[in-house]
Design a protein around this motif. Structure first.
Motif: not given
Length: 231
Positions: A69-90
């Protein structure tokens, strides 16, 4: 990376580093209560490197939450990091792969905001300087966590103060932005979406979906502004 890059990065990262010192110490105190030593607090902070995730892990561990449950909760909380890659990749597409990988592995909410603003407004800002911002921020966070774990329960800091300290970093970064239609749209829509989702009981997903809504609003506002310029 030369001295000039280090000076530029240190100047840009200083507000984040000071904020991390304020937040990292209470986070380390919570980690100590969960049985984490100062050394491991430093190691975890320098590898996992997610402030909100570490606060959540400590709280869930103290509450006796199962590991799955801890892994699932923290993973959901950290999922926003995927947005950063798209913005910074260029902005880092021309960097060598090892440097780009190090940069991607050390991005957080605050260093993302600093670097994105610099990439947009400063032609001299490079992937090397952006990576140094990440690393300096990370080291200040890890050191603060280790210090907090060392002093442990001797520091009785109210949870409300910790929460405000974390929020204040985002407020400072937002105020420092160059305000335009896209910035205002992204900030207002993201804030409204997070509040609405929290009220609806979305929990950790509120930040993730709120961030998506803010990014979408900013992109729409920017596209409209560009369309008017073209016409």
């Amino acid at each position: 990376m030369g001295r000039r890059d280090l000076r530029a990065a240190a100047s840009a990262a200083l507000p984040v580093m000071l904020g991390y010192l304020t937040i990292g110490i209470p986070c380390g105190v919570m980690e100590a209560e969960a049985g984490v030593s100062p050394l491991w607090a430093f190691v975890v902070s320098a590898t996992f490197y997610s402030g909100a995730g570490q606060f959540m892990m400590s709280s869930l561990a103290l509450a006796g939450t199962p590991v799955a449950a801890m892994v699932a909760s923290v993973s959901l909380l950290s999922a926003r990091q995927t947005l950063y890659a798209a913005a910074l990749a260029p902005h880092v597409s021309s960097a060598p792969r090892p440097l780009a990988a190090l940069f991607a592995a050390t991005v957080t909410d605050e260093s993302f905001g600093v670097n994105l603003e610099r990439f947009v407004s400063d032609d001299a800002w490079t992937p090397a300087r952006a990576t140094l911002v990440n690393l300096l921020s990370m080291l200040s966070w890890a050191a603060a966590n280790a210090l907090g774990a060392a002093v442990g329960p001797a520091l009785a800091i109210p949870t409300a103060v910790m929460s405000f300290a974390m929020t204040s970093i985002f407020v400072c970064l937002l105020v420092g932005q160059r305000w335009a239609a896209r910035t205002a749209a992204a900030a207002l829509v993201a804030a409204a979406a997070v509040v609405a989702l929290k009220l609806l009981g979305a929990g950790p997903l509120s930040v993730f979906f709120g961030a998506i809504a803010g990014v979408a609003a900013g992109l729409v506002a920017d596209a409209r502004a560009r369309g008017r310029v073209v016409r």
